[in-house]
Design a protein around this motif. Structure first.
Motif, PDB file in Angstrom:
ATOM      1  N   VAL A  94      48.103  68.299 -37.886  1.00 29.50           N
ATOM      2  CA  VAL A  94      49.478  67.842 -38.116  1.00 29.50           C
ATOM      3  C   VAL A  94      49.585  66.338 -37.870  1.00 29.50           C
ATOM      4  CG1 VAL A  94      51.856  67.998 -37.285  1.00 29.50           C
ATOM      5  CG2 VAL A  94      50.517  70.079 -37.625  1.00 29.50           C
ATOM      6  N   ILE A  95      48.941  65.853 -36.805  1.00 24.68           N
ATOM      7  CA  ILE A  95      48.955  64.417 -36.521  1.00 24.68           C
ATOM      8  C   ILE A  95      48.299  63.647 -37.665  1.00 24.68           C
ATOM      9  CG2 ILE A  95      48.009  62.599 -35.036  1.00 24.68           C
ATOM     10  CD1 ILE A  95      48.292  64.535 -32.675  1.00 24.68           C
ATOM     11  N   GLY A  96      47.132  64.115 -38.090  1.00 26.04           N
ATOM     12  CA  GLY A  96      46.406  63.442 -39.158  1.00 26.04           C
ATOM     13  C   GLY A  96      47.178  63.384 -40.464  1.00 26.04           C
ATOM     14  N   TRP A 114      37.302  57.060 -40.097  1.00 25.43           N
ATOM     15  CA  TRP A 114      35.885  57.448 -40.161  1.00 25.43           C
ATOM     16  C   TRP A 114      35.050  56.591 -39.203  1.00 25.43           C
ATOM     17  CZ3 TRP A 114      31.906  54.770 -43.329  1.00 25.43           C
ATOM     18  CH2 TRP A 114      30.680  55.438 -43.321  1.00 25.43           C
ATOM     19  N   LEU A 115      35.310  55.279 -39.191  1.00 25.43           N
ATOM     20  CA  LEU A 115      34.574  54.374 -38.300  1.00 25.43           C
ATOM     21  C   LEU A 115      34.896  54.662 -36.831  1.00 25.43           C
ATOM     22  CD1 LEU A 115      34.943  51.016 -40.283  1.00 25.43           C
ATOM     23  CD2 LEU A 115      32.860  52.394 -40.004  1.00 25.43           C
ATOM     24  N   LEU A 116      36.171  54.852 -36.524  1.00 20.55           N
ATOM     25  CA  LEU A 116      36.572  55.136 -35.146  1.00 20.55           C
ATOM     26  C   LEU A 116      36.006  56.472 -34.668  1.00 20.55           C
ATOM     27  CD1 LEU A 116      40.293  53.940 -35.168  1.00 20.55           C
ATOM     28  CD2 LEU A 116      38.377  52.894 -33.947  1.00 20.55           C
ATOM     29  N   HIS A 117      35.977  57.442 -35.565  1.00 18.46           N
ATOM     30  CA  HIS A 117      35.419  58.752 -35.212  1.00 18.46           C
ATOM     31  C   HIS A 117      33.954  58.612 -34.850  1.00 18.46           C
ATOM     32  CE1 HIS A 117      33.711  62.797 -35.945  1.00 18.46           C
ATOM     33  NE2 HIS A 117      34.879  63.219 -35.493  1.00 18.46           N
ATOM     34  N   GLY A 118      33.236  57.759 -35.585  1.00 22.17           N
ATOM     35  CA  GLY A 118      31.833  57.536 -35.273  1.00 22.17           C
ATOM     36  C   GLY A 118      31.642  56.846 -33.930  1.00 22.17           C
ATOM     37  N   LEU A 152      40.968  65.951 -29.106  1.00 24.52           N
ATOM     38  CA  LEU A 152      42.150  65.889 -29.973  1.00 24.52           C
ATOM     39  C   LEU A 152      42.136  64.602 -30.788  1.00 24.52           C
ATOM     40  CD1 LEU A 152      44.939  66.979 -30.851  1.00 24.52           C
ATOM     41  CD2 LEU A 152      45.926  65.744 -28.904  1.00 24.52           C
ATOM     42  N   ALA A 153      41.787  63.489 -30.148  1.00 22.80           N
ATOM     43  CA  ALA A 153      41.701  62.211 -30.860  1.00 22.80           C
ATOM     44  C   ALA A 153      40.622  62.259 -31.930  1.00 22.80           C
ATOM     45  CB  ALA A 153      41.413  61.080 -29.872  1.00 22.80           C
ATOM     46  N   LEU A 189      41.261  61.974 -35.986  1.00 25.12           N
ATOM     47  CA  LEU A 189      40.579  60.964 -36.803  1.00 25.12           C
ATOM     48  C   LEU A 189      39.790  61.615 -37.931  1.00 25.12           C
ATOM     49  CD1 LEU A 189      39.316  58.579 -33.978  1.00 25.12           C
ATOM     50  CD2 LEU A 189      41.078  58.065 -35.686  1.00 25.12           C
ATOM     51  N   ALA A 190      39.146  62.734 -37.627  1.00 30.98           N
ATOM     52  CA  ALA A 190      38.387  63.441 -38.663  1.00 30.98           C
ATOM     53  C   ALA A 190      39.316  63.942 -39.766  1.00 30.98           C
ATOM     54  CB  ALA A 190      37.623  64.614 -38.042  1.00 30.98           C
TER      55      ALA A 190
END
Length: 206
Positions: A43-45, A131-135, A147-148, A152-153
């Protein structure tokens, strides 16, 4: 008596809930805690993609072009997600962006195209940043870190899937407005979208 118009919040919540449901079903989560966390993350994404990637971005684009547009639900994006799952496309298209901007017939082709390019660019930028932050998060641990990471994903994958559909030059999708205004601009937009999708997909399978 005339029927009452559907509440705009309800009209927006229905497709959002449908898109979130598709993503959750595809995830195949059994654990209740993880299911709850993933539900919140989805929902956030989707909220970030639609509010920041579309609503705010197209408002700024419309202001810069001095035109007035109206946000509307784009059913083709949700339909693309349903079809991709029905016919077994891998990886499946994930519906993330569910709204677009509509203009009156008096609005010039250039202004419409630029505002739609802003939308495509904004969604692409959000997906790339997520994508970069998730990595960078690496192996997240704990409820909030996970959750973060899952939020991000969702932004990355749902944004990517949306961009691939948004650039198509059909119906009322943004790609059509760009295609009708400038073939080179449309080709450049498609090239960037395909390259980004390839990098993310190949990176995810590595």
């Amino acid at each position: 008596t005339a029927s009452r118009p559907l509440n705009p919040w309800l009209a927006g919540a229905i497709p959002l809930a449908a898109a979130a449901g598709l993503i959750l079903v595809a995830g195949g989560v059994d654990d209740q805690v993880r299911y709850l966390r993933l539900s919140i993350a989805v929902v956030i994404g989707l909220g970030v993609l639609n509010v920041v990637g579309v609503a705010i971005a197209t408002r700024l684009g419309s202001t810069s072009q001095r035109v007035s547009g109206r946000l509307r639900f784009v059913p083709l994006l949700l339909l693309a997600a349903l079809l991709s799952r029905a016919i077994g496309i891998h990886p499946p298209v994930i519906a993330g962006v569910l709204i677009g901007v509509g203009f009156t017939h008096a609005t010039g082709a250039r202004a419409r195209a630029i505002v739609n390019l802003v939308q495509i660019g904004s969604v692409t930028a959000l997906a790339a940043a997520a994508w970069l932050l998730h990595g960078l998060l690496g192996s997240a641990e704990g409820f909030w870190a996970l959750l973060a990471a899952e939020s991000l994903a969702t932004i990355a994958l749902a944004g990517l899937g949306s961009v691939v559909v948004l650039v198509l030059p059909i119906a009322t999708l943004p790609g059509r407005a760009v295609f009708e205004w400038s073939r080179p601009a449309w080709l450049a937009t498609v090239t960037v979208a395909v390259l980004f999708a390839s990098v993310v997909i190949l990176g995810g399978e590595a």
